[in-house]
Design a protein around this motif. Structure first.
Motif, PDB file in Angstrom:
ATOM      1  N   VAL A  36       0.841  -1.202   0.000  1.00  0.00           N
ATOM      2  CA  VAL A  36       0.000   0.000   0.000  1.00  0.00           C
ATOM      3  C   VAL A  36       0.877   1.253   0.000  1.00  0.00           C
ATOM      4  O   VAL A  36       0.611   2.202  -0.749  1.00  0.00           O
ATOM      5  N   ALA A  37       1.904   1.270   0.826  1.00  0.00           N
ATOM      6  CA  ALA A  37       2.802   2.427   0.876  1.00  0.00           C
ATOM      7  C   ALA A  37       3.492   2.645  -0.474  1.00  0.00           C
ATOM      8  O   ALA A  37       3.647   3.789  -0.919  1.00  0.00           O
ATOM      9  N   PHE A  38       3.882   1.569  -1.127  1.00  0.00           N
ATOM     10  CA  PHE A  38       4.533   1.663  -2.437  1.00  0.00           C
ATOM     11  C   PHE A  38       3.575   2.244  -3.479  1.00  0.00           C
ATOM     12  O   PHE A  38       3.956   3.102  -4.280  1.00  0.00           O
ATOM     13  N   ILE A  39       2.321   1.827  -3.445  1.00  0.00           N
ATOM     14  CA  ILE A  39       1.317   2.340  -4.389  1.00  0.00           C
ATOM     15  C   ILE A  39       1.066   3.820  -4.131  1.00  0.00           C
ATOM     16  O   ILE A  39       0.994   4.626  -5.073  1.00  0.00           O
ATOM     17  N   VAL A  40       0.935   4.198  -2.856  1.00  0.00           N
ATOM     18  CA  VAL A  40       0.725   5.606  -2.513  1.00  0.00           C
ATOM     19  C   VAL A  40       1.922   6.432  -2.946  1.00  0.00           C
ATOM     20  O   VAL A  40       1.763   7.542  -3.480  1.00  0.00           O
ATOM     21  N   LEU A  41       3.116   5.921  -2.748  1.00  0.00           N
ATOM     22  CA  LEU A  41       4.325   6.633  -3.173  1.00  0.00           C
ATOM     23  C   LEU A  41       4.309   6.889  -4.679  1.00  0.00           C
ATOM     24  O   LEU A  41       4.581   8.001  -5.130  1.00  0.00           O
ATOM     25  N   PHE A  42       3.960   5.868  -5.469  1.00  0.00           N
ATOM     26  CA  PHE A  42       3.888   6.044  -6.922  1.00  0.00           C
ATOM     27  C   PHE A  42       2.836   7.081  -7.292  1.00  0.00           C
ATOM     28  O   PHE A  42       3.049   7.916  -8.175  1.00  0.00           O
TER      29      PHE A  42
END
Length: 59
Positions: A36-42
């Motif tokens: 989830v954090a990776f998706i939000v970062l992108f």
């Protein structure tokens, strides 16, 4: 003679204790939160890179 006859390639099923199940759940939660954090970062990086040009594009 086959390998199974000698017992060399038999794999025992794991014994799932409450501790192992809880550790697995914690690991799965950590992986989910990381994803989830990776998706939000992108998403954030994409919005920042596009900046104000999103509203100015021709239709």
């Amino acid at each position: 003679m086959q390998d199974d006859d000698l017992g060399r390639h038999k794999i025992e099923a794991p014994i799932w204790t409450e501790e192992l199940i809880e550790r697995r759940r914690q690991r799965n939660r950590a992986i989910a939160w990381t994803l989830v954090a990776f998706i939000v970062l992108f998403f954030v990086v994409t919005i920042v890179k596009l900046g104000g040009n999103v509203a100015n594009r021709p239709f």
